[in-house]
Every structure is written in structure tokens, then in C-alpha cells.
Design an enzyme around this catalytic site. Structure first.
Site, short mmCIF file in Angstrom:
data_model
loop_
_atom_site.label_atom_id
_atom_site.label_comp_id
_atom_site.label_asym_id
_atom_site.label_seq_id
_atom_site.Cartn_x
_atom_site.Cartn_y
_atom_site.Cartn_z
N LYS A 1 0.84 -1.20 0.00
CA LYS A 1 0.00 0.00 0.00
C LYS A 1 0.88 1.26 0.00
O LYS A 1 2.10 1.17 0.21
CB LYS A 1 -0.92 -0.05 1.23
CG LYS A 1 -1.92 -1.23 1.18
CD LYS A 1 -2.77 -1.28 2.44
CE LYS A 1 -3.81 -2.38 2.40
NZ LYS A 1 -4.63 -2.44 3.64
N TYR B 1 -12.43 -2.55 -2.96
CA TYR B 1 -12.94 -2.59 -1.58
C TYR B 1 -14.47 -2.48 -1.52
O TYR B 1 -15.01 -2.00 -0.53
CB TYR B 1 -12.30 -1.47 -0.75
CG TYR B 1 -10.88 -1.77 -0.31
CD1 TYR B 1 -10.57 -2.93 0.41
CD2 TYR B 1 -9.82 -0.90 -0.60
CE1 TYR B 1 -9.27 -3.21 0.83
CE2 TYR B 1 -8.52 -1.18 -0.18
CZ TYR B 1 -8.25 -2.33 0.53
OH TYR B 1 -6.97 -2.60 0.95
N ASN C 1 -1.59 -0.23 7.40
CA ASN C 1 -1.08 -1.59 7.65
C ASN C 1 -0.28 -2.18 6.48
O ASN C 1 -0.14 -3.39 6.36
CB ASN C 1 -2.20 -2.52 8.13
CG ASN C 1 -3.32 -2.68 7.12
OD1 ASN C 1 -3.23 -2.17 6.01
ND2 ASN C 1 -4.37 -3.40 7.50
N HIS D 1 -1.71 -5.49 1.41
CA HIS D 1 -2.98 -6.19 1.19
C HIS D 1 -2.70 -7.61 0.71
O HIS D 1 -1.75 -7.84 -0.03
CB HIS D 1 -3.80 -5.47 0.12
CG HIS D 1 -4.95 -6.31 -0.40
ND1 HIS D 1 -6.15 -6.39 0.25
CD2 HIS D 1 -5.03 -7.16 -1.47
CE1 HIS D 1 -6.95 -7.24 -0.42
NE2 HIS D 1 -6.29 -7.71 -1.47
N GLU E 1 -9.32 -10.32 -7.83
CA GLU E 1 -8.45 -9.15 -7.66
C GLU E 1 -7.33 -9.13 -8.70
O GLU E 1 -6.93 -8.07 -9.18
CB GLU E 1 -7.90 -9.12 -6.23
CG GLU E 1 -9.02 -8.85 -5.21
CD GLU E 1 -8.62 -9.09 -3.76
OE1 GLU E 1 -7.44 -9.40 -3.50
OE2 GLU E 1 -9.50 -8.95 -2.88
#
Ligand code: IDP
Ligand code: MG
Length: 160
Positions: free
Chosen positions: A20, A60, A123, A126, A137
Site C-alpha cells: 500500500k 474494496y 497496515n 494487502h 483481484e
């Protein structure tokens, strides 16, 4: 030709892993790739990419009703991400274990989030949560022709 690998082709899964924007900004790209690479999974797709809003929203879409959804979309589109596809038997669940719990404070030491992050909203990485989502995805983030089919030289040393 490696017949011992062909025998397990049906068990081979794909997972979509993404560093990310915080992971990219913090210089953790090599560290994160390295952990998956050393485990023995096969990299079949890799690119640095500036994600646009529509793609973030599609990725998402299951979280649309959550209070943090708008800030999540802002976060994911705030800078370049590193998009990856990794393949292997059991790669989806195994990569989730290497990544660790969603909240980095609850993630075990030794996991990416446990070692490298402190907050759920930052975080660093992914990972797809099921083989179905791994496929979904991958198709969402990569165009046909962007993935590479290849046999790593180490293949017979990883699987008997
Ligand atoms: P996962 O990434 O471990 O699969 P999900 O529950 O699928 O976790 O949530 C997707 C992403 O949404 C998380 O990785 C995190 O970036 C963000 N997120 C989830 N819950 C929260 C929250 O409570 N606050 C802020 N961001 C969150
Ligand atoms: Mg998830």
C-alpha cells in the site's frame, strides 16, 4: 518438463498482494517482496501503479458501508502502490499468515504487519482472503499480457 509439478497444477492458487502507499513511502517494497520470495512462492505479476478512485472502490466494494471506507479510498489512492500476483499451492492462506492480522498491534511478531506497522489504517500491505478473491483481484488489477508464466529454476527444490 517437470511431471511432479504438473501433478499438482489443480492445487495451484493465485493471490493478489499489494504494497500500500505507506509501504512504498516507507521504503518497505523490497522487504515485503523478499518475505514472499524467500518463502518459495512464484511471482507472476509485478508493477508500480497509481491507483485511481474507481479501481479502489471496486477493490474494496465489500466495505462500502463501513465508516472508514472514505478514508480507506483516500489512503489507497494517496500514492503509488506495488501490485503483485503470487502463485503456489496454498499461497492464499499462507500469504495471509505472512502478512498477519488486520490490526498491526494484534499481528504476531514475525509477520509483515506485526514487524513493520502500528495502525489498521496504515497496515502496509494487502492480501486476498480466498482463492476466489485471488482470481477476482488479479483480474481487476492486471490486464491480460501483464502476467508471466514461467518455471523458476528452484522449482524442483521446493516441491518433491
Ligand atoms: P485485511 O486487509 O486484513 O483483509 P479487511 O477487513 O479486509 O482487512 O479491511 C481492508 C482494509 O481496510 C484493511 O487492511 C485496512 O487498511 C482497512 N481497515 C479495516 N478496518 C479498518 C478500521 O477499523 N479502520 C481503518 N481502516 C480499516
Ligand atoms: Mg480483506
Amino acid at each position: 518438463f517437470l511431471p511432479h509439478l504438473v501433478a499438482s497444477l489443480e492445487q495451484v492458487e493465485q493471490t493478489y498482494i499489494m504494497v500500500k502507499p505507506d509501504g512504498v513511502q516507507r521504503g518497505l517494497v523490497g522487504e515485503i517482496i523478499s518475505r514472499l520470495e524467500r518463502k518459495g512462492f512464484k511471482l507472476t505479476g509485478l508493477k508500480l501503479f497509481q491507483c485511481h478512485k474507481e479501481l479502489a472502490e471496486e477493490h474494496y466494494k465489500d466495505l462500502k458501508t463501513k465508516s472508514f471506507y472514505p478514508t480507506l479510498i483516500d489512503y489507497i489512492t494517496s500514492g503509488p502502490v506495488v501490485c503483485m500476483v503470487w502463485e503456489g499451492v496454498g499461497v492464499v492462506a499462507s500469504a495471509r499468515k505472512l502478512i498477519g492480522s488486520t490490526n498491526p498491534l494484534q499481528a504476531e511478531p514475525g509477520t509483515i504487519r506485526g514487524d513493520l506497522a502500528v495502525q489498521t489504517g496504515r497496515n502496509v500491505v494487502h492480501g486476498s482472503d480466498s482463492p476466489e478473491n485471488g482470481k477476482r483481484e488479479t483480474a481487476l488489477w492486471f490486464k491480460e499480457g501483464e502476467l508471466c508464466e514461467w518455471t523458476p529454476a528452484q522449482a524442483p527444490w521446493l516441491m518433491e
